[in-house]
Design an enzyme around this catalytic site. Structure first.
Site, short mmCIF file in Angstrom:
data_model
loop_
_atom_site.label_atom_id
_atom_site.label_comp_id
_atom_site.label_asym_id
_atom_site.label_seq_id
_atom_site.Cartn_x
_atom_site.Cartn_y
_atom_site.Cartn_z
N ASN A 282 0.80 -1.23 0.00
CA ASN A 282 0.00 0.00 0.00
C ASN A 282 0.83 1.28 0.00
O ASN A 282 0.38 2.30 -0.51
CB ASN A 282 -0.93 0.01 1.22
CG ASN A 282 -1.55 1.37 1.46
OD1 ASN A 282 -2.49 1.77 0.76
ND2 ASN A 282 -1.02 2.12 2.42
N TYR B 199 3.78 9.51 -10.33
CA TYR B 199 2.68 8.71 -9.80
C TYR B 199 2.04 7.88 -10.91
O TYR B 199 1.82 6.67 -10.75
CB TYR B 199 1.65 9.63 -9.15
CG TYR B 199 0.58 8.89 -8.37
CD1 TYR B 199 0.85 8.40 -7.09
CD2 TYR B 199 -0.69 8.72 -8.89
CE1 TYR B 199 -0.12 7.73 -6.36
CE2 TYR B 199 -1.68 8.04 -8.18
CZ TYR B 199 -1.38 7.57 -6.91
OH TYR B 199 -2.36 6.90 -6.20
#
Length: 253
Positions: free
Chosen positions: A93, A159
């Site tokens: 995560n 990202y």
């Protein structure tokens, strides 16, 4: 969720947001949760306290490590394997983003995002798979990706690239290790009400701009993302591998 009780689960970046919600959800389902954090000790303790107050079957453990650093990953896994004897489920995560126009963003900033979001996920998956193979045990990896593995995110090149890479990290590992009983899937959150999105979450105008593009007309919650992660890690999803499950209110449509 079926098949999660007593499983040993490592959740990276579990001191806030989606990671925190995932750690709490797995503990509620009876798993033995390891809460990884990089700098957010207070947040990690908040995750721990919430789990304990919820009457979880197992008390969680906390471990600090920067997953962008191979030495930290090795230290973390060595400690977990010594304490718990193995890992059954990995939740990759940990992640962050840096904003900037793609032609101006410094190389260092780009590499920092890739190092945590993609390389760190690979390092954790590598150690998890090595442990599972050594024990000849089945296991599960759930990568927390994003809708931006398929939807470009301008001004966040690192990202977008990291999440695009995570898609093929998921698919490649799933294909390579399916015969060993190791399932690898990803969840792809859409707009979610987490601290990472506080730039628009707490601004009514910007939030409306974000949510008007979502067919369901609202953002998601961390708990909704955690429910999807629990499903993919559970025995209910025993025939699912190599997939990205988008939890996005229809945004990818």
């Amino acid at each position: 969720m079926k098949g999660l009780e007593d499983k040993r689960v490592l959740v990276t970046g579990a001191s806030s947001g989606i990671g925190q919600a995932i750690a709490i959800r797995f503990a509620q389902d009876g798993a033995r949760v390891v809460i990884n954090y990089r700098r957010g000790l207070d947040g990690a303790r908040e995750t721990e306290e919430t789990i304990l107050k919820g009457g979880a079957k197992h008390a969680p453990s906390l471990i600090q490590a920067d997953i962008a650093q191979a030495a930290d990953v090795d230290r973390m896994f060595d400690s977990i394997l010594e304490d718990l004897g193995g890992i059954d489920i990995l939740i990759n995560n940990a992640g962050f983003l840096i904003e900037g126009q793609s032609h101006e963003i410094p190389l260092e900033a780009f590499e920092q995002v890739i190092a945590t979001n993609l390389t760190g996920a690979f390092l954790c998956a590598q150690r998890t798979i090595a442990d599972l193979r050594k024990r000849e045990a089945p296991g599960v990896i759930v990568n927390v990706s994003s809708v931006h593995e398929v939807i470009p995110k301008p001004h966040y090149i690192g990202y977008s690239v990291s999440k695009g890479g995570m898609k093929n990290l998921t698919r490649t590992l799933a294909l390579e290790y399916a015969q060993h009983g190791i399932r690898v899937n990803a969840i792809g959150p859409g707009a979610t009400l987490t601290p990472m999105n506080d730039s628009w979450r707490d601004d009514p105008k910007r939030r409306e701009e974000v949510e008007r593009h979502i067919p369901m007309g609202r953002s998601g919650t961390s708990e909704e993302m955690a429910a999807a992660a629990a499903f993919l890690a559970s025995d209910e999803a025993s025939y699912i591998t190599g997939q990205s499950l988008f939890i996005d209110g229809g945004l990818t449509l």
